[in-house]
Write a protein that holds these residues in place. Sequence first.
Motif, short mmCIF file in Angstrom:
data_model
loop_
_atom_site.label_atom_id
_atom_site.label_comp_id
_atom_site.label_asym_id
_atom_site.label_seq_id
_atom_site.Cartn_x
_atom_site.Cartn_y
_atom_site.Cartn_z
N LYS A 299 45.89 50.57 44.53
CA LYS A 299 44.93 51.06 44.67
C LYS A 299 44.54 51.27 42.64
O LYS A 299 46.24 52.16 42.08
CB LYS A 299 44.35 51.77 45.73
CG LYS A 299 45.28 52.86 45.42
CD LYS A 299 43.86 53.64 47.00
CE LYS A 299 44.57 54.71 47.34
NZ LYS A 299 43.85 55.48 47.80
N SER A 300 43.50 51.34 42.11
CA SER A 300 43.94 52.39 40.84
C SER A 300 43.40 53.29 41.46
O SER A 300 42.72 54.08 41.73
CB SER A 300 42.55 51.38 40.04
OG SER A 300 42.57 52.71 39.07
N SER A 302 43.73 57.78 38.55
CA SER A 302 44.63 58.15 37.40
C SER A 302 45.43 58.58 37.97
O SER A 302 45.86 60.17 38.87
CB SER A 302 43.60 59.27 36.90
OG SER A 302 43.63 59.98 36.02
N TYR A 333 45.38 55.25 34.10
CA TYR A 333 45.33 54.47 35.16
C TYR A 333 46.09 54.02 35.41
O TYR A 333 46.13 53.22 34.12
CB TYR A 333 43.46 53.85 34.74
CG TYR A 333 42.10 54.73 35.87
CD1 TYR A 333 42.16 55.21 37.07
CD2 TYR A 333 41.53 55.54 34.30
CE1 TYR A 333 41.13 56.48 37.07
CE2 TYR A 333 40.71 56.50 34.76
CZ TYR A 333 40.32 57.16 35.21
OH TYR A 333 39.25 57.76 35.85
N ILE A 334 46.51 53.72 36.50
CA ILE A 334 47.58 52.69 37.00
C ILE A 334 47.20 52.43 37.88
O ILE A 334 46.35 52.58 39.26
CB ILE A 334 48.41 53.50 36.60
CG1 ILE A 334 49.98 52.00 37.30
CG2 ILE A 334 49.23 54.57 38.24
CD1 ILE A 334 51.20 53.02 37.07
N VAL A 335 47.66 50.32 38.64
CA VAL A 335 47.51 50.28 39.96
C VAL A 335 48.76 50.59 40.37
O VAL A 335 49.63 49.59 40.49
CB VAL A 335 46.98 48.42 39.75
CG1 VAL A 335 46.68 48.51 41.05
CG2 VAL A 335 45.84 49.31 38.96
N LYS A 338 49.93 55.25 45.88
CA LYS A 338 49.30 56.45 45.46
C LYS A 338 50.33 57.07 46.26
O LYS A 338 50.72 58.55 45.83
CB LYS A 338 47.59 57.42 45.44
CG LYS A 338 47.28 58.12 44.83
CD LYS A 338 45.62 58.20 45.14
CE LYS A 338 45.47 59.91 44.17
NZ LYS A 338 43.66 59.62 44.57
N LEU A 445 51.49 48.46 34.28
CA LEU A 445 50.06 49.13 34.75
C LEU A 445 49.68 48.38 35.34
O LEU A 445 48.37 48.91 36.45
CB LEU A 445 49.15 48.63 33.52
CG LEU A 445 50.24 49.45 32.19
CD1 LEU A 445 49.03 49.63 30.86
CD2 LEU A 445 49.50 51.47 32.96
N ARG A 446 49.89 46.68 35.64
CA ARG A 446 48.56 45.72 36.23
C ARG A 446 49.05 45.82 38.17
O ARG A 446 50.62 46.70 38.29
CB ARG A 446 48.61 44.23 36.17
CG ARG A 446 50.48 43.59 35.71
CD ARG A 446 50.68 42.62 35.50
NE ARG A 446 52.25 42.24 35.48
CZ ARG A 446 53.41 41.67 36.32
NH1 ARG A 446 52.54 41.48 37.45
NH2 ARG A 446 53.83 42.03 35.77
N LYS A 447 48.40 45.41 38.74
CA LYS A 447 48.86 45.39 39.92
C LYS A 447 50.12 44.43 40.52
O LYS A 447 50.55 43.39 40.04
CB LYS A 447 47.34 44.96 41.00
CG LYS A 447 47.75 45.29 42.40
CD LYS A 447 46.28 43.70 42.73
CE LYS A 447 46.58 44.10 44.18
NZ LYS A 447 45.06 43.63 45.01
#
Length: 451
Positions: A299-300, A302, A333-335, A338, A445-447
């Motif tokens: 999920k996205s 910070s 922000y990163i996907v 977490k 960075l991408r999902k």
Amino acid sequence: MKTLYTRIVIVYIITVMISLVIGFFTLTLLFRESLGNDQEDMLIKQGEGIITLFEKIDDISEMKALANELLVPMFVDFAIYDAEGKLEVFGVNKRSIPEERVQQVLKGGVYREDGSDPNKPIVGLPFQKDNKRYALFVYVSDSEIKNDAYQVILLGFLSVLISGSILILIVSRFIVKPLTKMTQVTQELAKGNFDIHLNWKRKDEIGVLARNFDIMAEDLKKLEQMRRNFISDVSHEIQSPLTSIRGFSRALKEKDLPSAERLEFLQIIESESERLSRLSGHLLQLASLESDQHPFEPKSFSVDEQIRAIILKLQPEWSKKDIQFTLDLPKTYIVADKDLLHQVWQNIIYNSIKYNKDGGTIGIRLTKKARIIIVEVEDTGIGIAEEHLRNIFERFYKAEQSRSKKNGSGVGLAIVKKILELHHGNIYVRSKLGEGTKFIITLPLRKQTKR
């Protein structure tokens, strides 16, 4: 038929036999067609020569005597019909020629064998002498010539079949021999003997297979060694706190034990119990991650805020050592998962605190590029010797004896490595003994989906 050698030999021999049969019939058809046409042309030329000779000789008996001398080396016979159908045969074989064919030639036509019997070609030529019409028929006197030619062809093919089969037996043995050797080596691997190598220099497909086989054997050897080391390390890591717990538990049985020492022993038992709990938890988590059954929920979020929150959480640890932080954490922000990344940052930062010097510094820098982020964590701690750098991500590996005294399990960095692999990321380390250590972490960075 159960062995590969037998199957190869049978398949090769059947293939050769089918090829030879097809070749034999093809060559025979071509030979018959070519030879038939050539023989007819030859008979016509010989017939023209006989006509020329016959026109110069009037005596039939003299003609027969001369013809017998000429016909034997030419392997032909001939017959002459006059206008009344009277027959004169020159040679030893008489051929029955239909009346309509004789009349056809007497009327000036040329007769050639129509192919109904290509083994017995015959031609008919008309000519005149003393104003009389004649029909000359020339034919091969010995049809066994072709039969002999066919026998030669057949014997040639049989010799090819026999010699080819012998060569196939030898070549097939050469082909199967390496596979037989590999089978023996495989049986040794199944018994747990990994100290075996084929060491073949062949450059064909079997040579490539042999080299890959050697690589596999070497990897299995390393895996077996890792398994043994793993069992040894787990036993050691568990045995040490158990020994402490057992020893201090016995000490607590002493009735005259002062309360201060009793409290100290209880604290040690509690600490060792927590150490066992952490170790078992880490091992269970690592096993879950490696089995690809661990929950993975990207999920996205910070990532810079997550790192700041972990630094704040570890404040009691770095405050005791008077460690200073220098941060360069732009909003990013990163996907990703977490919870899993939380373990990565906490483990790396906690290690930088634990192995740092009193009054040292820790620098954390976050850089965002086109498709990845780079997080660098650099401390001024005790550092790691160069010969240990390549192994620090292996489970239970401890680079320095001084580190083992700090109650580390040696599993944390292995977990970090596996979590980053699940995110298609990576981790690198640079360090100099006595100067500090720098961890470099890359993440897309991408999902991502779990590897």
